[in-house]
Design an enzyme around this catalytic site. Sequence first.
Site, PDB file in Angstrom:
ATOM      1  N   ASP A 134     128.137 -29.716 -19.076  1.00 45.19           N
ATOM      2  CA  ASP A 134     127.439 -30.663 -19.949  1.00 45.19           C
ATOM      3  C   ASP A 134     128.013 -32.062 -19.748  1.00 45.19           C
ATOM      4  O   ASP A 134     128.260 -32.783 -20.701  1.00 45.19           O
ATOM      5  CB  ASP A 134     127.582 -30.210 -21.410  1.00 45.19           C
ATOM      6  N   LYS A 136     127.930 -35.766 -19.229  1.00 45.80           N
ATOM      7  CA  LYS A 136     126.980 -36.839 -19.517  1.00 45.80           C
ATOM      8  C   LYS A 136     127.784 -38.004 -20.075  1.00 45.80           C
ATOM      9  O   LYS A 136     128.952 -37.822 -20.443  1.00 45.80           O
ATOM     10  CB  LYS A 136     125.928 -36.367 -20.517  1.00 45.80           C
ATOM     11  N   ASN A 139     129.869 -37.676 -23.200  1.00 53.41           N
ATOM     12  CA  ASN A 139     131.112 -36.900 -23.178  1.00 53.41           C
ATOM     13  C   ASN A 139     132.231 -37.623 -22.449  1.00 53.41           C
ATOM     14  O   ASN A 139     133.266 -37.037 -22.153  1.00 53.41           O
ATOM     15  CB  ASN A 139     130.873 -35.515 -22.562  1.00 53.41           C
ATOM     16  N   ASP A 152     134.993 -32.202 -24.116  1.00 59.05           N
ATOM     17  CA  ASP A 152     134.247 -30.936 -24.121  1.00 59.05           C
ATOM     18  C   ASP A 152     134.426 -30.076 -22.870  1.00 59.05           C
ATOM     19  O   ASP A 152     133.641 -29.177 -22.629  1.00 59.05           O
ATOM     20  CB  ASP A 152     132.732 -31.164 -24.357  1.00 59.05           C
ATOM     21  N   THR A 174     117.753 -35.673 -24.201  1.00 59.87           N
ATOM     22  CA  THR A 174     117.438 -35.773 -22.784  1.00 59.87           C
ATOM     23  C   THR A 174     118.090 -34.704 -21.898  1.00 59.87           C
ATOM     24  O   THR A 174     119.258 -34.407 -22.046  1.00 59.87           O
ATOM     25  CB  THR A 174     117.856 -37.164 -22.261  1.00 59.87           C
TER      26      THR A 174
HETATM   27  P1  ATP Z   1     126.990 -32.484 -27.659  1.00 55.16           P
HETATM   28  O1  ATP Z   1     126.617 -31.811 -28.905  1.00 55.16           O
HETATM   29  O2  ATP Z   1     126.055 -32.245 -26.569  1.00 55.16           O
HETATM   30  O3  ATP Z   1     128.429 -32.212 -27.285  1.00 55.16           O
HETATM   31  P2  ATP Z   1     127.979 -35.104 -28.095  1.00 55.16           P
HETATM   32  O4  ATP Z   1     128.965 -34.988 -26.989  1.00 55.16           O
HETATM   33  O5  ATP Z   1     127.323 -36.403 -28.291  1.00 55.16           O
HETATM   34  O6  ATP Z   1     126.851 -34.032 -27.930  1.00 55.16           O
HETATM   35  P3  ATP Z   1     130.083 -34.305 -29.901  1.00 55.16           P
HETATM   36  O7  ATP Z   1     130.901 -33.837 -28.756  1.00 55.16           O
HETATM   37  O8  ATP Z   1     129.918 -33.385 -31.059  1.00 55.16           O
HETATM   38  O9  ATP Z   1     128.623 -34.667 -29.470  1.00 55.16           O
HETATM   39  O10 ATP Z   1     130.693 -35.677 -30.416  1.00 55.16           O
HETATM   40  C1  ATP Z   1     130.001 -36.495 -31.311  1.00 55.16           C
HETATM   41  C2  ATP Z   1     130.535 -37.914 -31.243  1.00 55.16           C
HETATM   42  O11 ATP Z   1     131.823 -37.980 -31.850  1.00 55.16           O
HETATM   43  C3  ATP Z   1     130.752 -38.423 -29.828  1.00 55.16           C
HETATM   44  O12 ATP Z   1     129.598 -38.955 -29.315  1.00 55.16           O
HETATM   45  C4  ATP Z   1     131.858 -39.455 -30.020  1.00 55.16           C
HETATM   46  O13 ATP Z   1     131.328 -40.694 -30.409  1.00 55.16           O
HETATM   47  C5  ATP Z   1     132.655 -38.887 -31.165  1.00 55.16           C
HETATM   48  N1  ATP Z   1     133.849 -38.169 -30.670  1.00 55.16           N
HETATM   49  C6  ATP Z   1     133.874 -36.901 -30.208  1.00 55.16           C
HETATM   50  N2  ATP Z   1     135.099 -36.535 -29.844  1.00 55.16           N
HETATM   51  C7  ATP Z   1     135.904 -37.577 -30.070  1.00 55.16           C
HETATM   52  C8  ATP Z   1     137.316 -37.829 -29.874  1.00 55.16           C
HETATM   53  N3  ATP Z   1     138.121 -36.891 -29.398  1.00 55.16           N
HETATM   54  N4  ATP Z   1     137.789 -39.043 -30.207  1.00 55.16           N
HETATM   55  C9  ATP Z   1     136.963 -39.984 -30.698  1.00 55.16           C
HETATM   56  N5  ATP Z   1     135.643 -39.824 -30.885  1.00 55.16           N
HETATM   57  C10 ATP Z   1     135.103 -38.644 -30.592  1.00 55.16           C
HETATM   58 MG    MG Z   2     130.686 -34.124 -26.745  1.00 54.62          MG
END
Ligand code: ATP
Ligand code: MG
Length: 402
Positions: A134, A136, A139, A152, A174
């Site tokens: 995943d 992108k 991430n 992730d 997307t």
């Molecule tokens: P997906 O559900 O496909 O993983 P995503 O990567 O956008 O989508 P999350 O990984 O749940 O979603 O993270 C959500 C948001 O939280 C991220 O887009 C980022 O802005 C913030 N975030 C995530 N992890 C961290 C971290 N370790 N430190 C700071 N901000 C973070």
């Molecule tokens: Mg993420």
Amino acid sequence: MENKGKVLMHKYEFGRFLGQGNFAKVYHARNIETGQSVAVKVIDKEKVLKVGMIDQTKREISGMSLVKHANILELYEVMASKSKIYFVMEYAKGGELFNKLSKGKLREDVARKYFQQLISAVDFCHSRGVYHRDLKLENLLLDENGILKVSDFGLSALAECKHQDGLLHTACGTPAYVAPEVINRKGYDGAKADIWSCGVILYVMLAGYLPFHDTSLIAIYRKISKADYKFPNWFSPEVTKLLSRILTPNRKSRISITKIMTNPWFRKGFNSKAVDIDAVCSCETNYNAFEAKKDTAKLTNLNAFDIISLSSGFDLSGLFVESEEKKEVQFTSLHTFSAITSKLEVNAQNLKLKVKEGGVMKMEGSSRGGRGTLAIDAEIFEFTPSFHLVELRKSSGDTLEF
Ligand code: ATP
Ligand code: MG
């Protein structure tokens, strides 16, 4: 906001909301003991279970504990309650790389620097059999020094759920980073699919927009399948050449990570030594340098992932919630194998249970209970010599008595 001020497992105090993804909400939190800033990803177990998990992807989460690299967001700990899973991870203070692009495209040397860090992280994981699935822009996070941190990694179990479920995939927004073979469900190779996504990321950084975009999902899928995209005129011939080798629909002829790393455009200013040293240092080599207390913490963390991979259907509730109706109980112990066995023997004696030893320790009652003689199997799994998971399973008899 609902979590603000809440303390997780007596250890992490929740702070502000950082963001939301498809499965999770992410919060800033503070380790009460050390004051360290962390990010906690809270996942609704229901949502994950609903789409199903497969064993292989669960094992990948356990693989995650082995993945430590300067450009990979570190996963410190996994915790669970009856309904939620908490991933405690390194806090990326610099936020998303995405924000840098909101001001427009990146300069080629800046994009290259991020791409080098991304490829280093991906190469490191692939060589350990861990695939992201995943990758992108969302991430890719930055630490306070602007160093790229891929998030992730090892959570591909979640990515897998998305790929299995078409609808969910649509809900994700997307599919722009997904390789053609993933869409067509043709022979899948985790490494080559990740490489494709890295190509899309590089394109986005240089162009300021996605290579495959259209008004409908079907149209996007069609474009991806045929690698139907155009290079803007400001892309240099070197990067154009590299990108065409990455965004090749046939995964068999797509460039490998090793080849990317020898590409002249990629190598410019690449300091692989710095990355390698970091990667090595964060693993076992300077193990002895850690104080004893930290050692234990590290080992405990490592096992959180192993426990997940052992738990059927991601159901960790047995570890934290007591249930009268449960036919098995698991707990972890920092004692040695022999200390655990003797303790079990003493307890069995006190309960007047006969102990039969073999591969699995068996304990049996002497009198027939309401539903036959109670028999319990005890199994001890060794993660490290001083960290075990003990599982007690009722093989016959009354569950309440158990
Ligand atoms: P997906 O559900 O496909 O993983 P995503 O990567 O956008 O989508 P999350 O990984 O749940 O979603 O993270 C959500 C948001 O939280 C991220 O887009 C980022 O802005 C913030 N975030 C995530 N992890 C961290 C971290 N370790 N430190 C700071 N901000 C973070
Ligand atoms: Mg993420």
